[in-house]
Design a protein around this motif. Structure first.
Motif, short mmCIF file in Angstrom:
data_model
loop_
_atom_site.label_atom_id
_atom_site.label_comp_id
_atom_site.label_asym_id
_atom_site.label_seq_id
_atom_site.Cartn_x
_atom_site.Cartn_y
_atom_site.Cartn_z
N PRO A 34 0.82 -1.21 0.00
CA PRO A 34 0.00 0.00 0.00
C PRO A 34 0.86 1.26 0.00
O PRO A 34 1.93 1.29 0.62
N PRO A 35 0.42 2.31 -0.69
CA PRO A 35 1.22 3.55 -0.80
C PRO A 35 1.60 4.17 0.53
O PRO A 35 2.66 4.78 0.65
N LEU A 36 0.73 4.07 1.54
CA LEU A 36 1.00 4.70 2.83
C LEU A 36 1.51 3.72 3.87
O LEU A 36 1.57 4.06 5.05
N ALA A 37 1.89 2.53 3.45
CA ALA A 37 2.39 1.53 4.39
C ALA A 37 3.58 2.08 5.17
O ALA A 37 4.53 2.60 4.59
N GLY A 38 3.50 1.99 6.49
CA GLY A 38 4.58 2.45 7.34
C GLY A 38 4.56 3.93 7.65
O GLY A 38 5.39 4.41 8.44
N ALA A 39 3.62 4.69 7.08
CA ALA A 39 3.55 6.14 7.36
C ALA A 39 3.12 6.38 8.80
O ALA A 39 2.30 5.64 9.35
N SER A 40 3.69 7.40 9.41
CA SER A 40 3.39 7.72 10.81
C SER A 40 2.17 8.63 10.89
O SER A 40 2.25 9.79 11.30
N ILE A 41 1.04 8.11 10.46
CA ILE A 41 -0.20 8.88 10.54
C ILE A 41 -1.29 7.99 11.13
O ILE A 41 -1.27 6.77 10.99
N GLY A 42 -2.23 8.64 11.81
CA GLY A 42 -3.34 7.91 12.41
C GLY A 42 -3.12 7.66 13.88
O GLY A 42 -2.19 8.16 14.50
N GLY A 43 -4.01 6.89 14.45
CA GLY A 43 -3.98 6.60 15.88
C GLY A 43 -5.38 6.68 16.46
O GLY A 43 -6.28 7.27 15.86
N ASP A 44 -5.57 6.08 17.60
CA ASP A 44 -6.90 6.06 18.20
C ASP A 44 -7.27 7.45 18.71
O ASP A 44 -6.41 8.25 19.10
N PHE A 45 -8.56 7.75 18.68
CA PHE A 45 -9.08 8.99 19.24
C PHE A 45 -10.54 8.77 19.60
O PHE A 45 -11.16 7.81 19.14
N THR A 46 -11.07 9.65 20.41
CA THR A 46 -12.49 9.61 20.77
C THR A 46 -13.09 11.00 20.60
O THR A 46 -12.55 11.97 21.14
N LEU A 47 -14.17 11.08 19.83
CA LEU A 47 -14.88 12.34 19.62
C LEU A 47 -16.37 12.10 19.88
O LEU A 47 -16.78 11.02 20.27
N VAL A 48 -17.18 13.13 19.64
CA VAL A 48 -18.63 13.02 19.86
C VAL A 48 -19.30 12.68 18.54
O VAL A 48 -19.09 13.35 17.53
N GLY A 49 -20.09 11.61 18.54
CA GLY A 49 -20.76 11.16 17.33
C GLY A 49 -22.11 11.80 17.10
O GLY A 49 -22.53 12.72 17.82
N GLU A 50 -22.82 11.28 16.12
CA GLU A 50 -24.10 11.86 15.70
C GLU A 50 -25.20 11.72 16.75
O GLU A 50 -26.18 12.46 16.72
N THR A 51 -25.05 10.78 17.64
CA THR A 51 -26.06 10.60 18.69
C THR A 51 -25.73 11.39 19.95
O THR A 51 -26.48 11.37 20.92
N GLY A 52 -24.58 12.06 19.93
CA GLY A 52 -24.13 12.77 21.12
C GLY A 52 -23.29 11.91 22.03
O GLY A 52 -22.80 12.37 23.06
N GLU A 53 -23.11 10.64 21.65
CA GLU A 53 -22.31 9.70 22.44
C GLU A 53 -20.89 9.64 21.90
O GLU A 53 -20.64 9.93 20.73
N PRO A 54 -19.93 9.24 22.73
CA PRO A 54 -18.54 9.13 22.27
C PRO A 54 -18.38 8.06 21.18
O PRO A 54 -19.03 7.01 21.23
N VAL A 55 -17.55 8.37 20.21
CA VAL A 55 -17.19 7.43 19.16
C VAL A 55 -15.68 7.42 19.05
O VAL A 55 -15.05 8.48 18.98
N SER A 56 -15.08 6.22 19.07
CA SER A 56 -13.63 6.09 18.98
C SER A 56 -13.23 5.44 17.66
O SER A 56 -13.97 4.62 17.10
N PHE A 57 -12.06 5.79 17.19
CA PHE A 57 -11.52 5.16 15.98
C PHE A 57 -11.38 3.66 16.20
O PHE A 57 -11.66 2.85 15.31
N SER A 58 -10.99 3.28 17.40
CA SER A 58 -10.79 1.87 17.71
C SER A 58 -12.10 1.08 17.82
O SER A 58 -12.07 -0.15 17.87
N ASP A 59 -13.24 1.78 17.85
CA ASP A 59 -14.53 1.07 17.85
C ASP A 59 -14.67 0.22 16.60
O ASP A 59 -15.46 -0.73 16.58
#
Length: 202
Positions: A34-59
């Motif tokens: 993949p073109p971005l293999a090994g790139a130092s981008i991304g990571g888990d985070f938690t924000l507020v979703g459409e229902t007002g509840e927390p949504v995490s990347f790791s979900d």
């Protein structure tokens, strides 16, 4: 803008342009790495979703993830990019239903002042039934955008209080373990997006 963030974004953009040039020279490249293999981008985070509840990347661990950073009041770029990306995903889902179901699309708003959960829901529903919108505080967004090599800034307000957000507009594809894979070629339309998904989603 943080110089380190801008440098990372510039390097990624330059790399993606080089890869695009290579793909034009070879219409049927090997799948390879993949073109971005090994790139130092991304990571888990938690924000507020459409229902007002927390949504995490790791979900969504175990699924491929597309992610775009923008805002719903964007007059042209965000609607166009999301329409093409999600139309491409729908095309991919139609051609390969089982693989398409493995892709979770995400939209992160960098305009929390205006993009409430209800506004996000209306925006995402216009493009794909599974597209999930989320946002957070400026401090949260600064951290997430830094990790994802995305820049954004608020423009000057007009007399009536309106404003635009300046932001990068790449659409990332991440793998099941949260690893960066590729940039989706939204500028080339839905067919190109579907073809890129077909290269990496397995």
């Amino acid at each position: 803008m943080n110089p380190a963030v801008m440098s990372r974004f510039t390097n990624l953009l330059f790399a993606s342009l080089l890869l695009a040039a290579c793909s034009q020279a070879d219409p049927a490249p090997e799948r390879g790495e993949p073109p971005l293999a090994g790139a130092s981008i991304g990571g888990d985070f938690t924000l507020v979703g459409e229902t007002g509840e927390p949504v995490s990347f790791s979900d969504f661990d175990g699924k491929y993830r597309t992610i775009y950073f923008g805002y719903t009041f964007c007059p042209d770029v965000c609607p166009t990019d999301n329409q093409r990306a999600m139309a491409g995903l729908k095309r991919f889902e139609k051609d390969s239903p089982a693989l398409g179901a493995k892709v979770q699309p995400l939209f992160v708003s960098v305009d929390p002042e205006r993009d409430t959960p209800a506004v996000l829901t209306e925006f995402t529903d216009a493009f794909h039934p599974r597209l999930i919108g989320m946002t957070g505080s400026k401090e949260q967004l600064d951290k997430v955008t830094s990790e994802f090599a995305v820049f954004y800034s608020k423009g000057e307000e007009t007399e009536n209080g309106g404003y635009l957000m300046d932001h990068s507009n790449q659409t990332y594809l991440f793998g099941p373990d949260g690893e960066p894979l590729a940039l989706l070629p939204t500028a080339d339309g839905p067919e190109a997006v579907a073809a890129e998904l077909a290269k990496w989603v397995r």
